[in-house]
Design an enzyme around this catalytic site. Structure first.
Site, mmCIF file in Angstrom:
data_model
loop_
_atom_site.group_PDB
_atom_site.id
_atom_site.type_symbol
_atom_site.label_atom_id
_atom_site.label_comp_id
_atom_site.label_asym_id
_atom_site.label_seq_id
_atom_site.Cartn_x
_atom_site.Cartn_y
_atom_site.Cartn_z
ATOM 1 N N ARG A 233 0.883 -1.174 0.000
ATOM 2 C CA ARG A 233 0.000 0.000 0.000
ATOM 3 C C ARG A 233 0.918 1.220 0.000
ATOM 4 O O ARG A 233 1.639 1.451 0.988
ATOM 5 C CB ARG A 233 -0.914 0.006 1.222
ATOM 6 C CG ARG A 233 -1.591 1.329 1.437
ATOM 7 C CD ARG A 233 -2.717 1.284 2.443
ATOM 8 N NE ARG A 233 -3.862 0.601 1.893
ATOM 9 C CZ ARG A 233 -5.090 0.648 2.419
ATOM 10 N NH1 ARG A 233 -5.313 1.344 3.521
ATOM 11 N NH2 ARG A 233 -6.096 0.003 1.862
ATOM 12 N N ARG B 105 -13.561 -8.573 1.679
ATOM 13 C CA ARG B 105 -12.127 -8.376 1.436
ATOM 14 C C ARG B 105 -11.374 -9.662 1.799
ATOM 15 O O ARG B 105 -10.472 -10.091 1.091
ATOM 16 C CB ARG B 105 -11.585 -7.205 2.280
ATOM 17 C CG ARG B 105 -12.120 -5.833 1.908
ATOM 18 C CD ARG B 105 -11.619 -5.370 0.560
ATOM 19 N NE ARG B 105 -10.187 -5.315 0.490
ATOM 20 C CZ ARG B 105 -9.437 -4.290 0.899
ATOM 21 N NH1 ARG B 105 -10.003 -3.209 1.377
ATOM 22 N NH2 ARG B 105 -8.116 -4.315 0.789
ATOM 23 N N GLN C 2 -10.204 -3.672 -3.383
ATOM 24 C CA GLN C 2 -11.509 -3.256 -2.887
ATOM 25 C C GLN C 2 -12.599 -3.568 -3.917
ATOM 26 O O GLN C 2 -13.715 -3.963 -3.579
ATOM 27 C CB GLN C 2 -11.509 -1.762 -2.570
ATOM 28 C CG GLN C 2 -12.815 -1.271 -1.982
ATOM 29 C CD GLN C 2 -13.095 -1.844 -0.602
ATOM 30 O OE1 GLN C 2 -12.236 -1.788 0.266
ATOM 31 N NE2 GLN C 2 -14.276 -2.408 -0.401
ATOM 32 N N ASP D 92 -17.047 7.675 -1.747
ATOM 33 C CA ASP D 92 -15.837 7.497 -0.926
ATOM 34 C C ASP D 92 -15.560 8.836 -0.247
ATOM 35 O O ASP D 92 -16.198 9.844 -0.568
ATOM 36 C CB ASP D 92 -14.670 7.073 -1.848
ATOM 37 C CG ASP D 92 -13.405 6.679 -1.096
ATOM 38 O OD1 ASP D 92 -13.466 6.497 0.136
ATOM 39 O OD2 ASP D 92 -12.344 6.556 -1.745
ATOM 40 N N HIS E 209 -7.330 1.098 -6.380
ATOM 41 C CA HIS E 209 -7.565 0.223 -5.218
ATOM 42 C C HIS E 209 -8.275 -1.054 -5.713
ATOM 43 O O HIS E 209 -9.442 -1.293 -5.414
ATOM 44 C CB HIS E 209 -8.413 0.951 -4.182
ATOM 45 C CG HIS E 209 -8.426 0.306 -2.823
ATOM 46 N ND1 HIS E 209 -7.666 -0.805 -2.504
ATOM 47 C CD2 HIS E 209 -9.115 0.623 -1.695
ATOM 48 C CE1 HIS E 209 -7.888 -1.133 -1.240
ATOM 49 N NE2 HIS E 209 -8.764 -0.305 -0.726
ATOM 50 N N CYS F 28 -16.206 1.943 0.492
ATOM 51 C CA CYS F 28 -15.084 1.058 0.851
ATOM 52 C C CYS F 28 -14.720 1.141 2.332
ATOM 53 O O CYS F 28 -14.083 0.231 2.858
ATOM 54 C CB CYS F 28 -13.873 1.371 -0.011
ATOM 55 S SG CYS F 28 -13.231 3.044 0.198
HETATM 56 N N1 NVA Z 1 -9.790 6.874 -1.292
HETATM 57 C C1 NVA Z 1 -9.435 6.409 0.021
HETATM 58 C C2 NVA Z 1 -9.693 4.939 0.120
HETATM 59 C C3 NVA Z 1 -9.383 4.352 1.485
HETATM 60 C C4 NVA Z 1 -9.587 2.860 1.550
HETATM 61 C C5 NVA Z 1 -7.983 6.733 0.303
HETATM 62 O O1 NVA Z 1 -7.148 6.570 -0.602
HETATM 63 O O2 NVA Z 1 -7.673 7.175 1.405
HETATM 64 N N1 CP Z 2 -11.192 -0.089 2.431
HETATM 65 C C1 CP Z 2 -9.935 -0.203 2.876
HETATM 66 O O1 CP Z 2 -9.002 -0.432 2.108
HETATM 67 O O2 CP Z 2 -9.790 -0.085 4.212
HETATM 68 P P1 CP Z 2 -8.432 0.067 5.036
HETATM 69 O O3 CP Z 2 -7.854 1.426 4.690
HETATM 70 O O4 CP Z 2 -8.864 -0.018 6.467
HETATM 71 O O5 CP Z 2 -7.492 -1.019 4.646
#
Ligand code: NVA
Ligand code: CP
Length: 300
Positions: A102, A285, A132, A217, A129, A257
């Site tokens: 990540r 997930r 997800q 989101d 992502h 998500c």
């Molecule tokens: N768009 C959000 C998704 C988190 C799972 C982010 O990148 O923070």
């Molecule tokens: N939706 C998602 O990826 O959650 P986290 O940021 O908690 O991993």
């Protein structure tokens, strides 16, 4: 031989995406503790950003399959002290069987994949992502069947989740209606990759009209915290609320998500209401990433 990676949904065919969904449903409904296809295997998990769902689902999934997962943060490894990505990818991939990352920059994951001897999985970047979306699509299939030909409304930021929805529209062949404030549209090249499946609308209500699934989101993603005030202003008319859900089809589902901000991108009565499937999405997930781990790392 180059290993198979999962960096983007475009790495899958429609058939493979559907296979992962059906395998995930099978694994979810028939948990067999003796089935350990990844016995003794190790997944390295590199997190430059926070996570609840991604970390726990991958770690639990590896344990269920007889393997283990290592949580690595740049702060505690040489990655945070400037060791070249290429060297890190070569070293880590000589010791483990898969790597999940990540990262802030999408290019970090693609560079890792170029230099890794083992499968690399994108656990979220600033651009995409895909894990997800595997879970979201499993959830849609479970509740409503195949999504081919259906209409999804994306309301809010043209962010990493929006980009993965665009990719999913291409791979699974559904229509995607997008309503984003000006200045917050998804990347043009990604939109163009999905052809005429994507349509843009000026308002959340117009985008939601006749849709089978409404998704949103957060207004400020991880790394954009300083823009929050400005974003709250830009996105104030892009909340998924009762009026937006009323514009959608009667049987439309709501997804997010998570983590979510009630009263910002979604009203509390929608996210906690009968059309919301957010906790199935979160649980899936685990199941669909187990299917993915088995697909990429099983049968060595
Ligand atoms: N768009 C959000 C998704 C988190 C799972 C982010 O990148 O923070
Ligand atoms: N939706 C998602 O990826 O959650 P986290 O940021 O908690 O991993």
């Amino acid at each position: 031989m180059n290993p198979r990676h999962f960096i983007s949904l475009l790495d899958l065919t429609g058939e493979e995406f559907r296979y992962l969904i059906s395998r995930a449903i099978e694994l979810k409904n028939n948990r067999d503790p003796d089935y350990q296809p990844l016995k003794g295997q190790v997944l390295a998990m590199i997190f430059e950003k926070s996570s609840t769902r991604t970390r726990i689902s991958f770690e639990a999934g590896m344990t269920h399959f007889g393997g283990s997962a290592l949580f690595l943060s740049p702060r505690d490894t040489q990655l945070g002290r400037g060791e070249p990505l290429q060297d890190s990818a070569k070293v880590i991939s000589r010791m483990v069987d898969g790597i999940m990352l990540r990262t802030n920059k999408h290019e970090t994951v693609t560079t890792f994949a170029q230099h890794s001897h083992v499968p690399v999985i994108n656990g979220l970047t600033d651009q995409q992502h895909p894990c997800q979306l595997l879970a979201d699509m499993q959830t849609y299939f479970e509740h409503r069947g195949d999504i081919k030909g259906k209409t999804v409304a994306w309301i809010g930021d043209g962010n990493n989740m929006c980009h993965s929805y665009i990719h999913a529209a291409s791979v699974l062949d559904f229509k995607l209606h997008i309503a984003c404030p000006s200045g917050y549209q998804p990347v043009k090249a990604i939109v163009e990759s999905a052809g005429d499946r994507i349509r843009f609308f000026d308002t959340a209500l117009e985008a939601a009209k006749n849709s089978d699934l409404c998704v949103t989101d957060v207004w400020a993603s991880m790394g954009q915290e300083e823009e929050l005030k400005q974003r709250e202003h830009a996105f104030k008319d892009y909340q998924v609320n009762t009026a937006v859900m009323k514009a959608a089809n009667d049987r439309a589902l709501f997804m997010h998500c998570l983590p979510a901000h009630r009263g910002e991108e979604v009203s509390a009565n929608v996210i906690d209401g009968p059309q919301s499937v957010i906790f199935d999405e979160a649980e899936n997930r685990l199941h669909v990433q187990k299917a993915l781990l088995e697909f990429l790392m099983g049968k060595k």
